[in-house]
Design an enzyme around this catalytic site. Sequence first.
Site, mmCIF file in Angstrom:
data_model
loop_
_atom_site.group_PDB
_atom_site.id
_atom_site.type_symbol
_atom_site.label_atom_id
_atom_site.label_comp_id
_atom_site.label_asym_id
_atom_site.label_seq_id
_atom_site.Cartn_x
_atom_site.Cartn_y
_atom_site.Cartn_z
ATOM 1 N N ASN A 107 -8.706 13.507 4.646
ATOM 2 C CA ASN A 107 -9.187 13.106 5.972
ATOM 3 C C ASN A 107 -10.051 14.156 6.659
ATOM 4 O O ASN A 107 -10.727 13.862 7.652
ATOM 5 C CB ASN A 107 -8.012 12.739 6.888
ATOM 6 C CG ASN A 107 -7.369 11.413 6.536
ATOM 7 O OD1 ASN A 107 -6.201 11.170 6.854
ATOM 8 N ND2 ASN A 107 -8.106 10.532 5.869
ATOM 9 N N ASP A 119 -2.582 2.379 7.787
ATOM 10 C CA ASP A 119 -4.026 2.233 7.646
ATOM 11 C C ASP A 119 -4.559 1.141 8.572
ATOM 12 O O ASP A 119 -3.864 0.169 8.862
ATOM 13 C CB ASP A 119 -4.359 1.881 6.195
ATOM 14 C CG ASP A 119 -5.821 2.090 5.870
ATOM 15 O OD1 ASP A 119 -6.502 2.829 6.614
ATOM 16 O OD2 ASP A 119 -6.285 1.498 4.881
ATOM 17 N N ARG A 122 1.778 -0.479 2.711
ATOM 18 C CA ARG A 122 0.438 -0.096 3.154
ATOM 19 C C ARG A 122 -0.151 -1.231 3.973
ATOM 20 O O ARG A 122 -0.191 -2.375 3.534
ATOM 21 C CB ARG A 122 -0.497 0.215 1.985
ATOM 22 C CG ARG A 122 -1.878 0.639 2.526
ATOM 23 C CD ARG A 122 -2.853 1.076 1.481
ATOM 24 N NE ARG A 122 -4.055 1.565 2.147
ATOM 25 C CZ ARG A 122 -4.742 2.629 1.794
ATOM 26 N NH1 ARG A 122 -4.365 3.324 0.746
ATOM 27 N NH2 ARG A 122 -5.816 2.996 2.458
#
EC number: 2.5.1.-
Length: 241
Positions: free
Chosen positions: A67, A19, A187
């Site tokens: 997405n 990300d 993440r």
Amino acid sequence: MIKPIREGKGPRHVAIIMDGNGRWATQKGKPRLFGHHAGAKRVREIVEACPDAGVKYLTIFAFSTENWKRTQSEVAGLMSLFRRYISREAQSLLRENVQVRFIGDRIKLDDKLVTLMDDLELMTSHCTGVNLTIAINYGGRDEVARATRRLAQDVADGRLDPRAVNEETLPRYLDTCVLPDPDLVIRTSGEARISNFLLWQSAYAEYEFIDTLWPDFTAAEFAQLTKAFSGRDRRFGAVIA
């Protein structure tokens, strides 16, 4: 029964939610796709860092089922990037003995991209080094729903006794059926959520939420996180004497 992993063992399987590409580009006054291209280059460095870190399996979240809600131009740019990445990196991955597989629902992907994905999987199927899994048009809930439909069809066709279904049955129908569950999920970008990624498989994974934006994530930081993992006691609900 799951055996607790004692201190001193590093992660065999690391999954990464990559990300921060868009924010990285915006901070530099560049279009979001500039960040995605930078992020794609970062993948190679992390794959190459896996053997030294003792990581046999690496799974990366490239494009989620959610997405598609992004702008048409960004989605088109990402699909073009995926095609370019596969074409450009295929020989390098083969030389480095990396076995590649893709997970996710391919039905919405264009035929050229799917063909490239199929060809890369076949080309690297004999490789015995790092196992790189790329999640494209992937969502954890979607994966479980698709798996459940296949399981239900086997029950309806008489190939599976519903009384025999338990928590070890469903994983055989998941996209990741040939992979071990992730030990560590990372993440990047400072967000502290799992975003529908490997929901079933990560039930007992350790998590690291870090502030680094994906294009700035280095092999050194990756090594640091995998090393820190070895100091954790993973009890899986049990008590270690």
